[in-house]
Design a protein around this motif. Structure first.
Motif, PDB file in Angstrom:
ATOM      1  N   UNK A  71     -19.386   2.528  38.470  1.00 21.10           N
ATOM      2  CA  UNK A  71     -20.608   2.725  39.465  1.00 21.10           C
ATOM      3  C   UNK A  71     -21.265   3.924  39.287  1.00 21.10           C
ATOM      4  N   UNK A  72     -22.445   4.110  38.554  1.00 19.40           N
ATOM      5  CA  UNK A  72     -22.793   5.570  38.519  1.00 19.40           C
ATOM      6  C   UNK A  72     -23.755   5.790  39.735  1.00 19.40           C
ATOM      7  N   UNK A  73     -23.588   6.983  40.305  1.00 13.18           N
ATOM      8  CA  UNK A  73     -23.995   7.311  41.602  1.00 13.18           C
ATOM      9  C   UNK A  73     -24.703   8.859  41.589  1.00 13.18           C
ATOM     10  N   UNK A  74     -25.026   9.452  40.527  1.00 10.20           N
ATOM     11  CA  UNK A  74     -25.975  10.654  40.659  1.00 10.20           C
ATOM     12  C   UNK A  74     -26.026  11.027  39.346  1.00 10.20           C
ATOM     13  N   UNK A  75     -27.294  11.707  39.253  1.00 12.74           N
ATOM     14  CA  UNK A  75     -27.603  12.233  37.945  1.00 12.74           C
ATOM     15  C   UNK A  75     -28.543  13.475  38.086  1.00 12.74           C
TER      16      UNK A  75
END
Length: 156
Positions: A71-75
């Motif tokens: 679950x990617x949640x910041x770039x």
């Protein structure tokens, strides 16, 4: 899949004005940076078809299982450079949650322009950090370091 208001790529733009036209195939990415942002969004939305479609055939895997994606949640984009020969690099840091662990990926990705289409070739991982974290309370500071509350950042 629900359509997010703000684009997951952290551009500050709405999803429909940013990455959605790329994921839907209505537009090609105008730059390697735009492609990287759209691929990150595809990972967030678990759009394996888009990820594979924008991966250079010389390095593309045969299959991606969206059920195994974290679950990617910041770039955070650190920098982008086009080399003038149909090649470009984009350096970024991305955060994810997986099974109670906070992940940080720091990568310098390489892209190639072929037949007017930017494609992801590969990436050099500068740092990958995997650390166990206790789940913070909803109003606690987010452990990713953004300075925002957990419920407004990486929380559910």
């Amino acid at each position: 899949m629900t359509v997010p208001d703000l684009c997951p790529c952290c551009s500050g733009k709405s999803f429909v004005a940013c990455c959605q036209p790329l994921l839907a195939g209505r537009h090609a990415a105008a730059s390697a940076l735009a492609l990287m942002r759209s691929r990150y969004t595809a990972y967030v939305l678990r759009d394996a078809a888009y990820i594979l479609r924008t991966w250079h055939p010389s390095t593309r895997p045969a299959h991606l299982d969206p059920h195994t994606m974290v679950a990617w949640n910041g770039l955070e984009v650190i920098g982008a450079a086009e080399e003038g020969t149909g090649r470009a690099t984009v350096e970024f840091k991305a955060r994810a949650n997986a099974a109670g662990r906070m992940l940080l990926l720091h990568e310098k990705s390489r892209f190639a322009l072929e037949n007017g289409q930017w494609l992801y070739v590969d990436g050099e991982v500068n740092e990958a950090v995997d650390q166990a974290v206790d789940k913070p309370g909803r109003n606690s500071p987010c452990p990713c370091g953004s300075g925002r509350k957990f419920k407004k950042c990486c929380g559910p």
